[in-house]
Write an enzyme that holds these catalytic residues in place. Structure first.
Site, PDB file in Angstrom:
ATOM      1  N   GLU A  15       0.870  -1.183   0.000  1.00 54.72           N
ATOM      2  CA  GLU A  15       0.000   0.000   0.000  1.00 54.72           C
ATOM      3  C   GLU A  15       0.902   1.226   0.000  1.00 54.72           C
ATOM      4  OE1 GLU A  15      -3.620   2.239   2.450  1.00 54.72           O
ATOM      5  OE2 GLU A  15      -2.380   0.787   3.503  1.00 54.72           O
ATOM      6  N   ASP A  52      -3.668  11.671  -1.341  1.00 52.74           N
ATOM      7  CA  ASP A  52      -3.870  13.128  -1.331  1.00 52.74           C
ATOM      8  C   ASP A  52      -4.364  13.583  -2.708  1.00 52.74           C
ATOM      9  OD1 ASP A  52      -2.908  13.460   1.342  1.00 52.74           O
ATOM     10  OD2 ASP A  52      -0.877  13.188   0.586  1.00 52.74           O
ATOM     11  N   THR A  87      -9.932   1.905   5.941  1.00 55.07           N
ATOM     12  CA  THR A  87      -8.764   2.705   6.301  1.00 55.07           C
ATOM     13  C   THR A  87      -9.224   3.757   7.331  1.00 55.07           C
ATOM     14  OG1 THR A  87      -8.942   4.590   4.786  1.00 55.07           O
ATOM     15  CG2 THR A  87      -8.128   2.515   3.848  1.00 55.07           C
ATOM     16  N   GLU A  88      -8.266   4.467   7.917  1.00 52.75           N
ATOM     17  CA  GLU A  88      -8.636   5.528   8.864  1.00 52.75           C
ATOM     18  C   GLU A  88      -9.484   6.599   8.159  1.00 52.75           C
ATOM     19  OE1 GLU A  88      -5.542   4.285   8.836  1.00 52.75           O
ATOM     20  OE2 GLU A  88      -5.031   3.804  10.906  1.00 52.75           O
ATOM     21  N   TYR A  89      -9.048   7.016   6.965  1.00 54.42           N
ATOM     22  CA  TYR A  89      -9.786   8.056   6.240  1.00 54.42           C
ATOM     23  C   TYR A  89     -11.174   7.561   5.838  1.00 54.42           C
ATOM     24  CZ  TYR A  89      -6.382  11.797   5.853  1.00 54.42           C
ATOM     25  OH  TYR A  89      -5.545  12.853   6.131  1.00 54.42           O
TER      26      TYR A  89
HETATM   27  C1  LIG Z   1      -4.675  11.228   2.978  1.00 52.61           C
HETATM   28  S1  LIG Z   1      -3.546  10.125   3.701  1.00 52.61           S
HETATM   29  C2  LIG Z   1      -4.402   8.555   3.609  1.00 52.61           C
HETATM   30  C3  LIG Z   1      -3.846   7.526   4.551  1.00 52.61           C
HETATM   31  C4  LIG Z   1      -4.486   6.130   4.516  1.00 52.61           C
HETATM   32  N1  LIG Z   1      -4.239   5.470   3.242  1.00 52.61           N
HETATM   33  C5  LIG Z   1      -5.955   6.177   4.806  1.00 52.61           C
HETATM   34  O1  LIG Z   1      -6.737   5.935   3.885  1.00 52.61           O
HETATM   35  O2  LIG Z   1      -6.325   6.433   5.966  1.00 52.61           O
HETATM   36  C6  LIG Z   1      -2.306   9.970   2.428  1.00 52.61           C
HETATM   37  C7  LIG Z   1      -1.018   9.359   2.919  1.00 52.61           C
HETATM   38  O3  LIG Z   1      -0.151   9.205   1.792  1.00 52.61           O
HETATM   39  C8  LIG Z   1       1.172   9.551   2.167  1.00 52.61           C
HETATM   40  N2  LIG Z   1       1.899   9.928   0.931  1.00 52.61           N
HETATM   41  C9  LIG Z   1       1.689  11.006   0.160  1.00 52.61           C
HETATM   42  N3  LIG Z   1       2.525  11.036  -0.880  1.00 52.61           N
HETATM   43  C10 LIG Z   1       3.316   9.932  -0.759  1.00 52.61           C
HETATM   44  C11 LIG Z   1       4.379   9.397  -1.513  1.00 52.61           C
HETATM   45  N4  LIG Z   1       4.848  10.017  -2.620  1.00 52.61           N
HETATM   46  N5  LIG Z   1       4.951   8.253  -1.109  1.00 52.61           N
HETATM   47  C12 LIG Z   1       4.510   7.626   0.010  1.00 52.61           C
HETATM   48  N6  LIG Z   1       3.499   8.084   0.774  1.00 52.61           N
HETATM   49  C13 LIG Z   1       2.900   9.219   0.391  1.00 52.61           C
HETATM   50  C14 LIG Z   1       0.990  10.670   3.164  1.00 52.61           C
HETATM   51  O4  LIG Z   1       2.107  10.841   3.997  1.00 52.61           O
HETATM   52  C15 LIG Z   1      -0.257  10.214   3.930  1.00 52.61           C
HETATM   53  O5  LIG Z   1       0.076   9.447   5.059  1.00 52.61           O
END
Ligand SMILES: C[S@@+](CC[C@H](N)C(=O)[O-])C[C@H]1O[C@@H](n2cnc3c(N)ncnc32)[C@H](O)[C@@H]1O
EC number: 2.1.1.33
Length: 212
Positions: free
Chosen positions: A44, A118, A191-193
């Site tokens: 993931e 994101d 997921t948390e989100y």
């Molecule tokens: C909006 S959060 C969602 C987290 C989790 N997947 C959820 O659904 O609860 C997005 C996550 O992606 C990570 N992220 C963003 N760009 C990334 C990258 N280029 N490589 C690895 N992780 C990344 C961020 O640090 C963040 O923890």
């Protein structure tokens, strides 16, 4: 999502080398050895605080999982969950998803998950979206022929962008869910989100896309 620095995050990650692979360059091409078996490996990218990857590892002991996040503090919260779950089939990596070819050999990964990535809604930030063509180039390389990306989001704009991006890349859309939680999809791990957004009544979108 930006998370405030967590005091002691580095020490926590370093104290748990069984779960956190601190020198992933050395593991390239040897992930099956690292896990000590030949089970499929699912990753993931952007695993956040780890509810999905930990839940999947608990539910599917014959699959190895790797949670990847670019933020050290976020990864340390995922480690809390991994330690509590105490399962052998999970590892965590603190790396950037755009650099995965440094850590995985061609075709070494069997499936890739993106969850609530994101959205980067501004056009000038398009290249930062994890479903942009440049990320698909990277993901394609580490997946096998016909490798799959499974993607969930609450963000309609990012979902539509990703459907177009996958299609323009020549991927086949094997399944599209416009309201995952109202569908008959079985075995969904939240997921948390996803927990947060669905509790507010937001629709969750999902797509399974296959490289050709
Ligand atoms: C909006 S959060 C969602 C987290 C989790 N997947 C959820 O659904 O609860 C997005 C996550 O992606 C990570 N992220 C963003 N760009 C990334 C990258 N280029 N490589 C690895 N992780 C990344 C961020 O640090 C963040 O923890």
């Amino acid at each position: 999502m930006r998370v405030r620095n967590r005091k002691g995050a580095t020490e926590l990650l370093e104290a748990n080398p069984h779960y956190v692979v601190l020198n992933p360059v050395d593991a390239k091409g040897k992930w099956r050895e690292t896990f000590g078996n030949d089970h499929p490996i699912h990753i993931e990218v952007g695993s956040g605080k780890g509810a999905f990857i930990t839940g999947m590892a608990k539910a599917n002991p014959a699959i190895n999982y790797i949670g990847i996040d670019i933020q050290k503090s976020v990864l340390s919260y995922a480690l809390d969950k991994v330690l509590a779950a105490d399962v052998p089939n999970i590892k965590l990596l603190w790396v950037d998803g755009s650099e995965l070819t440094n850590y995985f050999a061609d075709g070494e990964i069997d499936r890739l998950y993106l969850n609530f990535s994101d959205p980067w809604p501004k056009k000038r930030h398009e290249k930062r979206r994890l479903t942009h063509k440049s990320f698909l180039d990277t993901f394609k390389q580490i997946l096998p022929e016909k490798g799959e990306i499974h993607f969930k989001t609450d963000n309609r704009g990012l979902f539509e962008y990703s459907l177009v991006s996958f299609s323009q890349y020549g991927m086949i859309l094997k399944g599209v869910w416009l309201d995952l939680h109202a569908s008959d999809f079985e075995g969904n791990v939240l997921t948390e989100y996803e927990q947060k957004f669905s509790s507010k009544g937001q629709v969750i979108y999902r797509v399974e896309a296959e490289f050709q």
